[in-house]
Write an enzyme that holds these catalytic residues in place. Structure first.
Site, PDB file in Angstrom:
ATOM      1  N   ARG A 140       0.818  -1.222   0.000  1.00 40.12           N
ATOM      2  CA  ARG A 140       0.000   0.000   0.000  1.00 40.12           C
ATOM      3  C   ARG A 140       0.845   1.263   0.000  1.00 40.12           C
ATOM      4  O   ARG A 140       0.334   2.348  -0.321  1.00 40.12           O
ATOM      5  CB  ARG A 140      -1.009  -0.039   1.151  1.00 40.12           C
TER       6      ARG A 140
ATOM      7  N   GLU B   6       1.768  -6.581  13.202  1.00 40.48           N
ATOM      8  CA  GLU B   6       0.597  -6.606  14.088  1.00 40.48           C
ATOM      9  C   GLU B   6      -0.079  -7.975  13.970  1.00 40.48           C
ATOM     10  O   GLU B   6      -0.631  -8.492  14.926  1.00 40.48           O
ATOM     11  CB  GLU B   6      -0.360  -5.485  13.674  1.00 40.48           C
TER      12      GLU B   6
HETATM   13  P1  AMP Z   1       2.922  -2.200  11.514  1.00 36.81           P
HETATM   14  O1  AMP Z   1       4.192  -2.866  11.092  1.00 36.81           O
HETATM   15  O2  AMP Z   1       2.245  -2.901  12.652  1.00 36.81           O
HETATM   16  O3  AMP Z   1       3.094  -0.724  11.752  1.00 36.81           O
HETATM   17  O4  AMP Z   1       1.905  -2.395  10.312  1.00 36.81           O
HETATM   18  C1  AMP Z   1       1.915  -1.542   9.230  1.00 36.81           C
HETATM   19  C2  AMP Z   1       1.536  -2.222   7.942  1.00 36.81           C
HETATM   20  O5  AMP Z   1       0.450  -3.154   8.092  1.00 36.81           O
HETATM   21  C3  AMP Z   1       1.074  -1.184   6.964  1.00 36.81           C
HETATM   22  O6  AMP Z   1       1.710  -1.467   5.734  1.00 36.81           O
HETATM   23  C4  AMP Z   1      -0.426  -1.322   6.880  1.00 36.81           C
HETATM   24  O7  AMP Z   1      -0.808  -1.363   5.535  1.00 36.81           O
HETATM   25  C5  AMP Z   1      -0.765  -2.650   7.557  1.00 36.81           C
HETATM   26  N1  AMP Z   1      -1.689  -2.505   8.704  1.00 36.81           N
HETATM   27  C6  AMP Z   1      -1.431  -2.870   9.988  1.00 36.81           C
HETATM   28  N2  AMP Z   1      -2.469  -2.644  10.800  1.00 36.81           N
HETATM   29  C7  AMP Z   1      -3.424  -2.109  10.027  1.00 36.81           C
HETATM   30  C8  AMP Z   1      -4.754  -1.611  10.298  1.00 36.81           C
HETATM   31  N3  AMP Z   1      -5.297  -1.659  11.512  1.00 36.81           N
HETATM   32  N4  AMP Z   1      -5.449  -1.110   9.262  1.00 36.81           N
HETATM   33  C9  AMP Z   1      -4.899  -1.052   8.017  1.00 36.81           C
HETATM   34  N5  AMP Z   1      -3.670  -1.490   7.708  1.00 36.81           N
HETATM   35  C10 AMP Z   1      -2.935  -2.012   8.693  1.00 36.81           C
END
Ligand code: AMP
Length: 176
Positions: A61, A98
């Site tokens: 994205r 996550e």
């Molecule tokens: P993080 O590494 O946990 O900061 O996750 C970030 C990546 O996971 C980004 O590339 C987002 O596209 C996706 N992502 C994680 N959590 C969400 C969420 N609650 N809503 C949308 N995209 C998410």
């Protein structure tokens, strides 16, 4: 158009892709011409005086807006991709997400020590993805690293993982 209006156009999908995640679906904002234009223009405005030479998008994205911003800034675009996608020699970083464990890669010759880098992704959740991307970029010894997101989930405190870089997000949600 303003940040609040764009925020209103982002759709929340509960329990996607797994139970407990409140997924922020940006497609409902991206499909609106005014919202799309606002996001691009806001990012460009923030970084136009920073001397950015490369805008890096994180798969997948992060690829949506990064090339447009790169063109606005007169910079190049560099993809950070999932394993097995980049054809030449790569540097790799493993990280915790996550929802699960993952790896990202960048071409070994994508950057030089002369670059000023803007790292972009759509959303900051736990910060694991971007912390890994920053580690990859640091190995090139670039002059400076800036980090930008469209959306930040403040309650997850992902920003704490991203030390020693300037972080900015266009829209904030309180989500944990
Ligand atoms: P993080 O590494 O946990 O900061 O996750 C970030 C990546 O996971 C980004 O590339 C987002 O596209 C996706 N992502 C994680 N959590 C969400 C969420 N609650 N809503 C949308 N995209 C998410």
């Amino acid at each position: 158009m303003n940040a609040e209006q764009v925020k209103q156009s982002i759709r929340n999908i509960p329990d996607f892709p797994v139970k407990g995640i409140q997924f922020k679906d940006l497609t409902t904002a991206l499909r609106e011409p005014d919202c799309l234009q606002w996001m691009r223009a806001e990012i460009t405005k923030q970084y136009q005086s920073k001397g950015i030479t490369k805008v890096l998008g994180v798969e997948s994205r992060g690829f949506i807006l990064a090339p447009s911003v790169a063109m606005d800034l007169g910079a190049g675009f560099v993809p950070i991709r999932k394993p097995g996608k980049l054809p030449a020699e790569v540097l790799e970083q493993t990280y915790q997400k996550e929802y699960g464990v993952d790896r990202i890669q960048i071409h070994k010759d994508a950057l030089t020590a002369e670059d000023v880098v803007l790292l972009h992704d759509d959303l900051l959740a736990t910060g694991g993805t971007m912390a890994a991307a920053i580690e990859l970029v640091r190995r090139f010894g670039v002059k400076k690293i800036y980090v930008n997101f469209v959306v930040e989930l403040d309650g997850l405190e992902g920003r704490k993982l991203l030390s020693d870089v300037e972080v900015s997000s266009l829209i904030h949600f309180p989500d944990k």
